[in-house]
Motif scaffolding. Structure first.
Motif, PDB file in Angstrom:
ATOM      1  N   ILE A  30     -12.254   5.920  56.050  1.00 61.62           N
ATOM      2  CA  ILE A  30     -11.610   7.034  56.757  1.00 61.62           C
ATOM      3  C   ILE A  30     -12.070   7.118  58.214  1.00 61.62           C
ATOM      4  O   ILE A  30     -11.985   8.144  58.848  1.00 61.62           O
ATOM      5  CB  ILE A  30     -11.838   8.383  56.030  1.00 61.62           C
ATOM      6  N   GLY A  31     -12.527   5.985  58.719  1.00 61.87           N
ATOM      7  CA  GLY A  31     -12.889   5.930  60.127  1.00 61.87           C
ATOM      8  C   GLY A  31     -14.350   6.208  60.364  1.00 61.87           C
ATOM      9  O   GLY A  31     -15.042   6.780  59.528  1.00 61.87           O
ATOM     10  N   GLN A  32     -14.795   5.772  61.526  1.00 62.39           N
ATOM     11  CA  GLN A  32     -16.195   5.858  61.894  1.00 62.39           C
ATOM     12  C   GLN A  32     -16.987   5.197  60.777  1.00 62.39           C
ATOM     13  O   GLN A  32     -16.768   4.034  60.496  1.00 62.39           O
ATOM     14  CB  GLN A  32     -16.599   7.290  62.175  1.00 62.39           C
ATOM     15  N   TYR A  49     -16.440  12.030  59.151  1.00 62.04           N
ATOM     16  CA  TYR A  49     -16.419  12.579  60.513  1.00 62.04           C
ATOM     17  C   TYR A  49     -14.946  12.761  60.828  1.00 62.04           C
ATOM     18  O   TYR A  49     -14.260  11.838  61.231  1.00 62.04           O
ATOM     19  CB  TYR A  49     -17.115  11.639  61.503  1.00 62.04           C
ATOM     20  N   LEU A  50     -14.441  13.958  60.563  1.00 64.84           N
ATOM     21  CA  LEU A  50     -13.003  14.219  60.592  1.00 64.84           C
ATOM     22  C   LEU A  50     -12.571  15.055  61.783  1.00 64.84           C
ATOM     23  O   LEU A  50     -11.553  15.737  61.731  1.00 64.84           O
ATOM     24  CB  LEU A  50     -12.582  14.889  59.279  1.00 64.84           C
ATOM     25  N   PRO A  70      -7.280   8.603  65.310  1.00 64.54           N
ATOM     26  CA  PRO A  70      -7.386  10.016  64.930  1.00 64.54           C
ATOM     27  C   PRO A  70      -7.891  10.159  63.489  1.00 64.54           C
ATOM     28  O   PRO A  70      -7.676   9.261  62.658  1.00 64.54           O
ATOM     29  CB  PRO A  70      -5.953  10.537  65.047  1.00 64.54           C
ATOM     30  N   PRO A  71      -8.532  11.276  63.163  1.00 63.65           N
ATOM     31  CA  PRO A  71      -8.967  11.485  61.780  1.00 63.65           C
ATOM     32  C   PRO A  71      -7.773  11.343  60.834  1.00 63.65           C
ATOM     33  O   PRO A  71      -6.703  11.887  61.109  1.00 63.65           O
ATOM     34  CB  PRO A  71      -9.493  12.920  61.774  1.00 63.65           C
ATOM     35  N   PRO A  72      -7.928  10.618  59.726  1.00 65.62           N
ATOM     36  CA  PRO A  72      -6.802  10.401  58.828  1.00 65.62           C
ATOM     37  C   PRO A  72      -6.398  11.629  58.029  1.00 65.62           C
ATOM     38  O   PRO A  72      -5.270  11.711  57.546  1.00 65.62           O
ATOM     39  CB  PRO A  72      -7.288   9.285  57.907  1.00 65.62           C
ATOM     40  N   VAL A  73      -7.300  12.576  57.863  1.00 63.22           N
ATOM     41  CA  VAL A  73      -7.003  13.845  57.188  1.00 63.22           C
ATOM     42  C   VAL A  73      -7.751  14.957  57.898  1.00 63.22           C
ATOM     43  O   VAL A  73      -8.767  14.721  58.550  1.00 63.22           O
ATOM     44  CB  VAL A  73      -7.390  13.832  55.686  1.00 63.22           C
ATOM     45  N   GLU A  74      -7.246  16.141  57.758  1.00 69.27           N
ATOM     46  CA  GLU A  74      -7.920  17.311  58.311  1.00 69.27           C
ATOM     47  C   GLU A  74      -9.075  17.712  57.387  1.00 69.27           C
ATOM     48  O   GLU A  74      -8.964  17.550  56.169  1.00 69.27           O
ATOM     49  CB  GLU A  74      -6.945  18.486  58.424  1.00 69.27           C
TER      50      GLU A  74
END
Length: 98
Positions: A30-32, A49-50, A70-74
């Motif tokens: 989910i990034g980072q 890290y959203l 961008p963050p994949p989910v809020e």
């Protein structure tokens, strides 16, 4: 560059609908440094890290901690929380929302 990752409701539905066999784990980046891990009956979110709070709060040298996408989910996609550790960049581990 074309981004091919799922995000938002599409990602959440994929995770929810993925059937994981016994003795296996499904994993989503989910990034980072964050991951979502799913076993047969449980989902664990590791080091999410959203946000882009590091940039917004001017922590560290300018441009050093910029998200790759961008963050994949809020963060609100998850409910409940378990405090696993605290540092400036990731304050909590979120539990699965559904």
């Amino acid at each position: 560059m074309i981004n091919t990752y799922r995000s938002g409701e599409a990602l959440l539905l994929e995770i929810e609908r993925t059937v994981v066999p016994d003795n296996a784990i499904a994993m989503w980046n989910i990034g980072q440094e964050g991951y979502i891990l799913k076993g047969r009956n449980q989902v664990l979110v590791v080091d999410p890290y959203l946000t882009d709070s590091i940039e917004q709060e001017n922590m560290g040298p300018k441009g050093l901690f910029v998200r790759d996408f961008p963050p994949p989910v809020e963060p609100s996609a998850f409910r409940g929380l378990t405090l696993s550790y605290v540092h400036t960049f990731t304050r909590i581990t979120w539990m699965w929302r559904r």
